[in-house]
Design a protein around this motif. Structure first.
Motif, mmCIF file in Angstrom:
data_model
loop_
_atom_site.group_PDB
_atom_site.id
_atom_site.type_symbol
_atom_site.label_atom_id
_atom_site.label_comp_id
_atom_site.label_asym_id
_atom_site.label_seq_id
_atom_site.Cartn_x
_atom_site.Cartn_y
_atom_site.Cartn_z
ATOM 1 N N THR A 167 -8.817 0.180 3.409
ATOM 2 C CA THR A 167 -8.721 1.237 4.418
ATOM 3 C C THR A 167 -8.173 2.486 3.740
ATOM 4 O OG1 THR A 167 -8.314 -0.370 6.173
ATOM 5 C CG2 THR A 167 -7.663 1.907 6.600
ATOM 6 N N ASN A 168 -8.872 3.585 3.864
ATOM 7 C CA ASN A 168 -8.510 4.786 3.121
ATOM 8 C C ASN A 168 -8.583 5.995 4.041
ATOM 9 O OD1 ASN A 168 -8.299 6.997 1.427
ATOM 10 N ND2 ASN A 168 -9.458 6.053 -0.223
ATOM 11 N N GLY B 193 0.797 -1.222 0.000
ATOM 12 C CA GLY B 193 0.000 0.000 0.000
ATOM 13 C C GLY B 193 0.828 1.270 0.000
ATOM 14 N N ALA C 9 -4.312 -2.697 9.361
ATOM 15 C CA ALA C 9 -5.168 -2.003 8.405
ATOM 16 C C ALA C 9 -5.804 -3.004 7.449
ATOM 17 C CB ALA C 9 -4.357 -0.971 7.616
ATOM 18 N N SER D 86 -8.131 -4.310 4.099
ATOM 19 C CA SER D 86 -8.177 -3.968 2.688
ATOM 20 C C SER D 86 -9.157 -2.826 2.459
ATOM 21 C CB SER D 86 -8.596 -5.190 1.867
ATOM 22 O OG SER D 86 -8.666 -4.867 0.495
ATOM 23 N N SER E 265 0.124 -3.238 7.606
ATOM 24 C CA SER E 265 -0.698 -3.028 6.418
ATOM 25 C C SER E 265 -0.211 -4.000 5.359
ATOM 26 C CB SER E 265 -0.563 -1.580 5.921
ATOM 27 O OG SER E 265 -1.249 -1.410 4.706
ATOM 28 N N THR F 45 -4.710 -0.228 0.447
ATOM 29 C CA THR F 45 -4.678 0.475 1.726
ATOM 30 C C THR F 45 -3.894 1.778 1.604
ATOM 31 O OG1 THR F 45 -4.870 -1.562 3.000
ATOM 32 C CG2 THR F 45 -3.950 0.330 4.118
#
Length: 606
Positions: A311-312, A277, A307, A309, A290, A295
């Motif tokens: 996750t923003n 990510g 974190a 998948s 992560s 991500t």
């Protein structure tokens, strides 16, 4: 100290016969026992000092070569004993190289004027477009970084901390780059303005520019294929692998950044794992992880966090929001159709609602589930207190600390029940109790800042928080007899400096000592942070006694009160383990685990 002599005429003749040249042979000096036989096709410029080359060095599994210099250009370079340097495509310029190094198939290794080696630069953390608030240096820890970030608006403190860092960096600043002992640099394109500590390895990297690989004695740093690092410090047993890219970052204490992960202006501490990510202006404290390509960690603060998948943390939609929006929890848990964004204040193994919604100061509900269905957000308060996942987390984190003793610089407190989280439980219990009393009878659901919870969830939350508080008190009383605290500090609010737990009043005293110049160096600051950690037990006892007074509604406690709370603590522990047992059995009934796994887990509970 090495003692060097000038080359003899016979040695110069041998070197020239071996295809070597020098801008000025008188500028090339060597060890007393120097043998020119193993120096071939080398061009010398400026001042060059050479050790001896008298033994073989392992260059691969079962493959050894005799040390020496072959097919290289050296300018203002010192080479220690028994190094193998060969096939340098461009040159090595302005470096001191230690003993036993293997440097092969590298294009350029160079130090230019006024190089900083990645130390002393200031980066913006938790605020991607704002002013810098964290100064990078090789001794940075999660605790010091948290102090810089959490109090970046204190100009006096920021100035004092920056002076400490400047003094620390200046004490080891040189005009010449260093490569330590037993370093391996192979198949790498460019290394510029980079200091490399003992036992480190760079294999297949694209570029290291203005960096420090700061390995402790007996530890190492590994940089793998396709990696690009600029203005960064990688330290204490960490590795950067598989085309990862770091710009203005700190990576320390057994972290791994790999598989194309890209980071800018970010910090990674203590057993953190980042793959695939992206991160920008992120503070990834102990045990952050992560794994997913989708991500994105921007302007967030995490610890004991995995974190999911998708996750923003992109904040482009928030506009004039608070700078600290996006602070995340230790051990955050979510349950939703898609992974819900869960900003929260720092606490241990919990989810809280501290920064969900539009205002960052909403009362917290620790250890909760937050469930989003696309239209509404539902809260299940305290649910995670009594789950298999929490129980496993409690046991696994200390075992997953793979740092060597010499590399344990960031202080980490592993207590899941601590004054920090118990304060959250107390506030959560008060909030839920207030909601129930104000709403009246027969209320189907309650609302907190637009987030909903059912009456059943509220009542269960009250029970779980009460159980957690009594469990905490009972565990502390197991190691204490009846008696008063030895220190006044500990009652009331606590803080988490990314792993270091201490009373808020002591954090304020720490800041005062820094501002008044009582603490005026990095070494004195780290010593003071260690002293706070060493006094954690005393602070904990003060907090517990004060909590019991509040819980029992008494100004003074008797020995009978202590015995009562021990009994209630034991009952709470039995109830807690029973809840976890039922959660495990439910998991088995759903077909998620087989019987042998369940039996083994239940045996652990016993």
């Amino acid at each position: 100290m090495y003692e060097y002599r000038e080359l003899t005429d016979d040695e110069i003749m041998t070197l020239e016969d071996n295809g070597c040249t020098a801008e000025d042979w008188t500028c090339v000096s060597v060890d007393e026992y120097f043998n020119p036989s193993y120096i071939k096709d080398v061009r010398f410029y400026g001042t060059v000092k050479l050790g001896v080359f008298e033994r073989e060095i392992e260059v691969g599994n079962g493959l050894a070569k005799h040390t020496g210099l072959r097919n290289a250009t050296l300018c203002n370079v010192t080479v220690g004993d028994n190094c193998l340097i060969e096939n340098i495509g461009n040159y090595i310029n302005n470096y001191t190289i230690g003993e036993g190094c293997h440097i092969c198939n590298v294009s350029t290794i160079e130090t230019t004027a006024e190089a900083t080696f990645g130390e002393g630069i200031t980066i913006p953390v938790l605020n991607e477009a704002g002013n810098g608030n964290v100064v990078l240096f090789r001794g940075l820890t999660s605790n010091i970084a948290a102090l810089m970030v959490n109090h970046s608006d204190d100009k006096e403190l920021a100035a004092a901390l920056r002076k400490m860092v400047r003094d620390d960096v200046a004490a080891r600043q040189t005009d010449c780059g260093t490569i330590g002992n037993n370093v391996r640099l192979v198949n790498t394109t460019e290394i510029t303005n980079t200091n490399i500590g003992d036992n480190c390895e760079v294999n297949g990297a694209c570029r290291l520019s203005d960096c420090t690989l700061a390995a402790e004695r007996g530890d190492s740093v590994y940089i793998g294929s396709g990696v690009i690092c600029e203005n960064s410090i990688i330290a204490d047993g960490s590795s950067v692998l598989n085309s990862a890219k770091l710009f203005n970052c700190f990576v320390g204490e057994s972290c791994q950044v790999t598989n194309g992960f890209t980071a800018e202006n970010s910090l990674f501490f203590a057993n953190t794992y980042m793959a695939n990510g992206e991160a920008c202006a992120a503070f990834c404290g102990p045990f952050s992880a992560s794994h997913h390509k989708s991500t994105l960690l921007i302007g967030c603060m995490t610890s004991f966090y995995n974190a999911g998948s998708a996750t923003n943390f992109s904040n482009h939609a928030y506009k004039m929001g608070p700078l600290h929006y996006g602070t995340l929890e230790r051990g955050t848990k979510t349950a939703s159709g898609s992974h819900t964004l869960l900003p929260a204040t720092i606490g241990a193994f919990s989810v809280c609602l501290g920064k969900i919604g539009t205002h960052p100061d909403t009362t917290t509900l620790p250890f909760s589930y937050v469930i989003g269905n696309g239209r509404e957000t539902w809260v299940v308060p305290g649910k995670n207190i009594a789950t298999v996942g929490l129980y496993r987390d409690i046991r696994k984190w200390p075992r997953r600390d793979v740092r060597m003793d010499v590399s344990k610089k960031s202080i980490i407190n592993y207590d899941w029940l601590s004054p920090l989280t118990v304060n959250g439980m107390v506030k959560g219990h008060e909030l839920l109790d207030g909601l129930r009393q104000n709403a009246g009878q027969n209320t189907a659901f309650y609302t907190i800042k637009g987030n909903k919870l059912t009456d059943k969830a509220l009542r269960q939350g009250l029970q779980l928080y009460a159980m957690g508080i009594e469990l905490f008190i009972g565990e502390v009383l197991m190691s204490h007899d009846f008696g008063d605290p030895t220190t006044a500090s500990g009652a009331g609010e606590w803080r988490d400096l990314s792993g270091l737990l201490l009373p808020t009043v002591e954090e304020k005293r720490l800041i005062e000592k820094i501002n008044y110049g009582i603490i005026d160096s990095i070494s004195s600051l780290t010593d003071m942070l260690s002293a706070y950690n060493n006094k954690y037990g005393d602070y904990l006892w003060t907090f517990t006694v004060d909590l019991m007074k509040q819980y029992l509604g008494k100004d003074k406690l008797t020995e009978d009160d202590f015995n009562t709370m021990r009994e209630r603590g034991a009952a709470a522990r039995a109830a807690w383990l029973d809840c976890i047992r039922k959660d495990a059995e439910k998991e088995y009934q759903m077909g998620d685990i087989d019987r042998t796994v369940l039996d083994k887990f239940l045996e652990q509970l016993s």
